[in-house]
Enzyme design. Structure first.
Site, PDB file in Angstrom:
ATOM      1  N   GLU A  41       0.807  -1.218   0.000  1.00  7.76           N
ATOM      2  CA  GLU A  41       0.000   0.000   0.000  1.00  7.76           C
ATOM      3  C   GLU A  41       0.840   1.268   0.000  1.00  7.76           C
ATOM      4  O   GLU A  41       0.409   2.309  -0.502  1.00  7.76           O
ATOM      5  CB  GLU A  41      -0.967   0.002   1.189  1.00  7.76           C
ATOM      6  CG  GLU A  41      -2.089  -1.030   1.091  1.00  7.76           C
ATOM      7  CD  GLU A  41      -1.703  -2.387   1.665  1.00  7.76           C
ATOM      8  OE1 GLU A  41      -0.503  -2.619   1.943  1.00  7.76           O
ATOM      9  OE2 GLU A  41      -2.608  -3.231   1.839  1.00  7.76           O
ATOM     10  N   PHE A  89     -11.182  -7.499  13.991  1.00  9.59           N
ATOM     11  CA  PHE A  89     -10.107  -7.931  13.103  1.00  9.59           C
ATOM     12  C   PHE A  89      -9.805  -6.838  12.066  1.00  9.59           C
ATOM     13  O   PHE A  89     -10.719  -6.314  11.431  1.00  9.59           O
ATOM     14  CB  PHE A  89     -10.497  -9.233  12.398  1.00  9.59           C
ATOM     15  CG  PHE A  89      -9.453  -9.690  11.413  1.00  9.59           C
ATOM     16  CD1 PHE A  89      -8.192 -10.090  11.848  1.00  9.59           C
ATOM     17  CD2 PHE A  89      -9.715  -9.700  10.053  1.00  9.59           C
ATOM     18  CE1 PHE A  89      -7.221 -10.487  10.952  1.00  9.59           C
ATOM     19  CE2 PHE A  89      -8.755 -10.100   9.143  1.00  9.59           C
ATOM     20  CZ  PHE A  89      -7.493 -10.493   9.591  1.00  9.59           C
ATOM     21  N   GLN A  90      -8.546  -6.500  11.924  1.00 11.40           N
ATOM     22  CA  GLN A  90      -8.082  -5.443  11.015  1.00 11.40           C
ATOM     23  C   GLN A  90      -8.753  -4.100  11.269  1.00 11.40           C
ATOM     24  O   GLN A  90      -9.002  -3.330  10.357  1.00 11.40           O
ATOM     25  CB  GLN A  90      -8.232  -5.872   9.547  1.00 11.40           C
ATOM     26  CG  GLN A  90      -7.270  -7.001   9.186  1.00 11.40           C
ATOM     27  CD  GLN A  90      -7.145  -7.237   7.690  1.00 11.40           C
ATOM     28  OE1 GLN A  90      -8.076  -6.991   6.930  1.00 11.40           O
ATOM     29  NE2 GLN A  90      -5.989  -7.740   7.264  1.00 11.40           N
ATOM     30  N   LYS A 121     -17.187  -1.200   5.968  1.00  2.00           N
ATOM     31  CA  LYS A 121     -17.552  -2.237   5.004  1.00  2.00           C
ATOM     32  C   LYS A 121     -19.053  -2.251   4.713  1.00  2.00           C
ATOM     33  O   LYS A 121     -19.476  -2.297   3.558  1.00  2.00           O
ATOM     34  CB  LYS A 121     -17.117  -3.599   5.562  1.00  2.00           C
ATOM     35  CG  LYS A 121     -17.378  -4.733   4.611  1.00  2.00           C
ATOM     36  CD  LYS A 121     -16.899  -6.066   5.190  1.00  2.00           C
ATOM     37  CE  LYS A 121     -17.110  -7.164   4.144  1.00  2.00           C
ATOM     38  NZ  LYS A 121     -16.713  -8.488   4.631  1.00  2.00           N
ATOM     39  N   MET A 170      24.043   9.054   2.636  1.00  2.00           N
ATOM     40  CA  MET A 170      23.961  10.338   3.318  1.00  2.00           C
ATOM     41  C   MET A 170      24.220  10.183   4.815  1.00  2.00           C
ATOM     42  O   MET A 170      24.891  11.010   5.431  1.00  2.00           O
ATOM     43  CB  MET A 170      22.590  10.982   3.082  1.00  2.00           C
ATOM     44  CG  MET A 170      22.463  12.382   3.659  1.00  2.00           C
ATOM     45  SD  MET A 170      23.660  13.546   2.953  1.00  2.00           S
ATOM     46  CE  MET A 170      22.754  14.186   1.548  1.00  2.00           C
TER      47      MET A 170
END
Lengths: 186, 565
Positions: free
Chosen positions: B50, B112-113, B162, B470
């Site tokens: 993502e 969940f999630q 959802k 760097m």
């Protein structure tokens, strides 16, 4: 011009009454490291709009940044720095003081001088309700210390301009912003 | 029209002119995905991570000027977007991000999630929404696009549970915006503009500092008119690069920590700074209290909160640069500033910051210079963060607006791979070069698969020094060469890796191979990668160490001087 003189300033904001607005505002203060001395929130005279009053600690530059960053939040509709205005500012405090039959009348005298009220009496304590500006409340607290303060609860300051044209006239922030570019919001 | 929440999202995106979405599915956003086949005009690019979707949407937005769109599922899908959203917020990139959320009834139950996506993204978005009723979707998406791409642009996130995607509601697309708390000031204050013009006419040694705002406002011609009319040298910030042609006589390059010494010196010697759409970042000012003390300042920006934030300003103007500069230019009287321009030429010859030392070794600076020549300064260059980013900023001659794309404020390593993907999708007819570091490249290289899959022909130049270069440079200068955790002792074989992904891979170890490898990569039909194995301990010069001043400038390799810090 002393930009960094520390002072307390009162800022009022009209905000959308939506879930999470207080979080957006307080999160902005936290993230940018601005100090809030007090914060009071409540409904305004308009439906779906709330008014928040902040007392902010900091110099002119800090207050300017606070005002601009409040403006920047989409849910904030209007921000006014009302510290310099002719304002009425009030805070309410509830103070629970140790008290017995012997000193009750002495406490009542102090309460009278401050035009405060006793709103609850118990055998060993009483609750005093006082309104006024922060200084008045702190003076009363100092006087009551001798009796033994058990608990203090303060609402935080709310403020309003004096005079009839107050709401139109308190657009002081706009007058001030002219010096840094007629900022409204982004 | 009665539609499901998912259909409403698609219908709304189409009405906002969206043609491409970068995303990855998951449980909470699945009902939205299942409606996608009904909308073939929405091209969906399936990423591998993502973060890639967010950076790609960001790159797409930076080169097209239209908000990029990324979406992902709840929980880890949303948190993986966070780096990309934060980067877009720091660089004011317009983006609309949609995330799935657990069903309304489950919100707050640690389902969940489940993640508090609006809570997490609150400080890194311009605004965000949690939708609790499908009927709110059209209004929220319409507002999201408006907020994202007006005023000072930025990312807006819309979090949709959802079951809201599944529920049906009446779809009516709003034709107006009602946001009483959001009214960007665009025009600029007339009397302030006159004051600015007066300061400009009084000044003997003016410089323009052109930032990202010129690009968002597309005020290229107005900037050029101002500069040419009054003969004012133009310094471009890192994100302002390409807002003014690098090959223009008045262009003085980039200032600050790794900017050209003469640009930083010009700021120091100027009597007037005209700051346009920039925010006096600490990489430009160094120690703020010692920055450009000899000059008055005009600051024009669309965001009032940027004015006076870092540097006190004499004439502030809040507004859109195109509109403000158009008005300002009318008050500008032609000037020549012959002496001042000559002084800048002297500074350039005394401090030739951009000379590349003559050696047979394969220097990163040389590679960028060759890339610039081979593409005639007309490619889109996307970078990661670190040494290669600075070299790409310094040594490529940018001619086309928006052609330098980099994660500036946030400094997100890994931007170079998905960022370049988004740029190529936004500019399918242009040559896109990703100048990558070997460190950042490995953070997001999974998107190579996405590019092969979708035939997105980005060309990669990995400036491979087997170091987090760097950071190593800082360790060399400021920590007595105590190289802790910066050396990659076993990098993958990038050529084989490219081949494994189905791309062309070329390795270059010698200076003489550079140009032909670049040509070969560009001739190849599809994504290609060149692994430039460069001098490992090459440093970026000049350098003004963090929090210091122009007087602490390190112009060339002399670590003894740097180490006194």
């Amino acid at each position: 011009m002393n930009m960094n003189k520390i002072s307390t300033r009162t800022i009022s904001a009209l905000v959308q009454d939506k879930p999470g607005v207080l979080n957006r505002v307080s999160s902005m203060f936290r993230r940018r490291g601005f100090n809030i001395a007090s914060l009071a929130v409540g409904h305004s005279e308009m439906p779906n709009l709330s008014r928040m009053t902040f007392v902010v600690e900091g110099g002119d530059q800090v207050v300017e940044q606070v005002t601009k960053h409040l403006h920047k939040l989409i849910d904030v509709i209007k921000v006014s720095d009302i510290s310099e205005d002719n304002v009425v500012s009030r805070e309410l405090a509830l103070i629970r003081v140790k008290s017995n039959v012997q000193n009750r009348s002495e406490i009542m005298q102090v309460v009278d001088i401050f035009r405060a009220n006793i709103v609850d009496v118990a055998p060993e304590s009483l609750i005093i309700e006082v309104t006024g500006d922060g200084n008045k409340i702190e003076s009363l607290q100092d006087l009551l210390k001798g009796f033994g303060i058990l608990e203090v609860m303060r609402t935080g300051t709310i403020a309003m301009n004096r005079g009839l044209e107050s709401r139109q006239d308190n657009d002081n922030s706009r007058r001030q912003t002219a010096s840094w570019g007629e900022a409204s919001s982004v | 029209m009665n539609l499901t929440g998912g259909q409403m999202v698609c219908e709304s995106l189409i009405r906002e002119g969206v043609d491409v979405i970068f995303g990855l599915p998951g449980g909470a956003i699945l009902p939205l995905y299942q409606t996608l086949p009904e909308y073939p005009q929405l091209r969906h690019i399936l990423v591998r991570h993502e973060q890639g979707a967010a950076h790609a949407a960001d790159g797409y937005a930076r080169v097209t000027g239209r908000p990029g769109v990324a979406w992902a599922t709840s929980g880890p899908g949303a948190t993986n977007l966070v780096t990309g959203i934060a980067s877009a917020q720091m660089d004011s990139v317009p983006m609309v991000v949609i995330t799935g959320q657990v069903s309304r009834a489950a919100i707050g139950s640690d389902a969940f999630q489940e993640t508090d996506t609006t809570g997490i993204t609150l400080p890194i978005t311009k605004h965000n929404y949690l939708i609790m009723d499908p009927a709110e979707i059209p209004q929220a998406i319409h507002e999201a696009f408006h907020i994202a791409n007006s005023g000072r642009p930025g990312p807006v996130l819309v979090d949709i549970p959802k079951d809201v995607f599944q529920e049906k509601g009446v779809f009516e697309y709003p034709n107006k915006i009602d946001l009483p708390g959001y009214k960007p000031t665009l025009g600029g204050h007339a009397s302030q503009i006159k004051k600015a013009a007066k300061l400009i006419s009084e000044s003997q040694r003016p410089v323009i500092l052109a930032g990202h705002g010129i690009i968002f406002s597309e005020a290229y011609d107005e900037l050029k008119e101002l500069a040419e009319k009054a003969q004012i040298p133009v310094i471009t910030t890192l994100l302002g690069i390409s807002s003014f042609p690098d090959d223009h006589l008045l262009c003085v390059g980039m200032p600050g920590m790794h900017g050209m010494a003469y640009a930083s010196l010009a700021i120091e010697e100027a009597d007037l700074l005209i700051a346009l759409g920039m925010r006096f970042d600490d990489r430009i000012t160094g120690k703020r209290s010692a920055f450009a003390l000899g000059s008055r300042k005009i600051h024009i920006d669309i965001d009032p909160s940027e004015i006076g934030k870092n540097i006190p300003v004499d004439v502030p103007i809040v507004g859109d640069l195109k509109s403000v500069l158009t008005k300002l230019n009318k008050h500008i009287e032609p000037a020549t500033h012959v002496g001042w321009l000559q002084r800048i030429e002297d500074l350039k010859s005394k401090h030739p910051s951009m000379n590349i030392r003559d050696t047979d070794k394969l220097l990163p600076q040389y590679i960028i210079q060759q890339l610039s020549e081979a593409t005639d300064g007309n490619a889109y260059v996307v970078t990661g963060v670190g040494q290669h980013q600075m070299w790409a900023a310094q040594h490529y001659v940018y001619k086309e607006p928006r052609s330098f794309v980099t994660s500036g404020g946030s400094g997100a390593m890994g931007y170079e791979v998905p960022g370049a993907m988004g740029v190529q999708v936004g500019k399918p007819d242009k040559v896109v070069w990703s100048v990558a570091g070997d460190g950042g490249f490995q953070m997001t290289m999974a998107e190579l698969a996405t590019m092969v899959e979708n035939n997105i022909p980005v060309k990669f130049a990995i400036i491979n020094n087997n170091y987090l270069g760097m950071v190593r440079q800082w360790q060399e200068f400021f920590y007595q060469k105590n190289y802790v955790a910066t050396s990659y002792t076993h990098n993958p074989d990038f050529v084989k890796l490219a081949e494994a992904f189905g791309m062309l891979g070329i390795r270059v170890t010698d200076k003489t191979q550079v140009r032909s490898a670049i040509e070969k990569a560009m001739d190849y039909d599809g994504p290609a990668l060149i692994d430039f194995v460069v001098e490992e301990e090459e440093n970026v010069f000049p350098m003004i160490p963090a929090g210091q001043t122009i007087h602490d400038l390190i112009e060339e390799p002399a670590p003894e001087k740097a180490m006194r810090q």
